[in-house]
Design an enzyme around this catalytic site. Sequence first.
Site, short mmCIF file in Angstrom:
data_model
loop_
_atom_site.label_atom_id
_atom_site.label_comp_id
_atom_site.label_asym_id
_atom_site.label_seq_id
_atom_site.Cartn_x
_atom_site.Cartn_y
_atom_site.Cartn_z
N SER A 99 3.37 7.02 1.75
CA SER A 99 2.20 6.04 1.66
C SER A 99 1.51 6.77 2.25
CB SER A 99 3.16 4.93 3.07
OG SER A 99 2.85 3.52 1.60
N ASP A 234 8.67 0.30 -6.74
CA ASP A 234 7.81 0.31 -5.55
C ASP A 234 7.13 -0.75 -6.12
OD1 ASP A 234 5.83 0.74 -4.25
OD2 ASP A 234 6.26 3.15 -3.80
N HIS A 262 9.47 0.64 -1.79
CA HIS A 262 8.18 1.70 -1.51
C HIS A 262 8.82 2.69 -0.25
CE1 HIS A 262 4.53 2.54 -0.39
NE2 HIS A 262 4.34 2.30 0.10
#
Length: 319
Positions: A99, A234, A262
């Site tokens: 991320s 996600d 995610h």
Amino acid sequence: MSPGSLIRFRDIHGYWRAFRMTGSGPPLLLIHGIGDNSGTWLDVIPRLAENHTVIAPDLLGHGESAKPRADYGIAAYACGMRDLLSVLDVDRVSVIGHSLGGGIAMQFAYQFPERCERLVLVASGGIGREVHPILRAAAAPGAEVGLALATSAPARTAVRLAAPVLRLTGGLFLGTDFDYLLRRYRGLRSTTARQAFLRTLRAGVDVRGQVITMLDRCYLAEGMPILIIWGREDRVIPVRHAGIAHAAMPGSRLEVFARSGHFPHHDEPERFVTTVERFLESTEPALHDPAKWRRLLRAGRAADRRKPKEVAPHVSSGA
């Protein structure tokens, strides 16, 4: 208690930096996402440490690291990774970033190409504008007051009581990631944690979405072994960003995990480690060539790279 679960500390520039370090072999740097900490990697550290020296820091403003009033931009974080590695006598490293950590990993490779051997980008930021509406709202002006109220004791109690219903109704459109992100929300109780979170978020996100992109400079990654991992489910950063990144970085590998959200390293940890290890074993570390770097910069992006076409990803069931 395993060595990989122990937190260590180093004073860098007057601030305590927390990190986990275990294993032996070629160094492997694991960078977590926003609002998270190095504990996010605990499911995969033991196996990765069988063949690598694993270094998993808490970013400044996160976890057990200091939370000063400071620069929380992507470039500053990349510098922080360089400084930590220098203190630990690590010159070159393969980097796994999740991320926000994926954006930091790409920035690290851009700022310090002589120190980066490979990149593994996991549900990475910095590819497209889209991001979950909760993060866009948190980046809005005046969000400090709202976030303080949302993390107050009464609000946390209300969220805890409402969690079963929220979970059954889609978990605020977070799907399978709802429970993990709920735990991260509880970590924003302190003022310093909230301030660091908001400064970090606003360095890369505004009310319209992500404002930082790697697409304008990804041509410089030519020759860098790159693996992209994404979860098909996600809901924080859409999986279509995986195809965009793959198309923008010729020679990269792409794996989409069918049962993951995610956090593929949580949802399918065995598959994650196997995929990463296969990539590391089958690629040679990049060697920075300053002359080639200058040629690439002078040539700029080729015309056919200006608008990378989306590539349909291979979806792996893990079978």
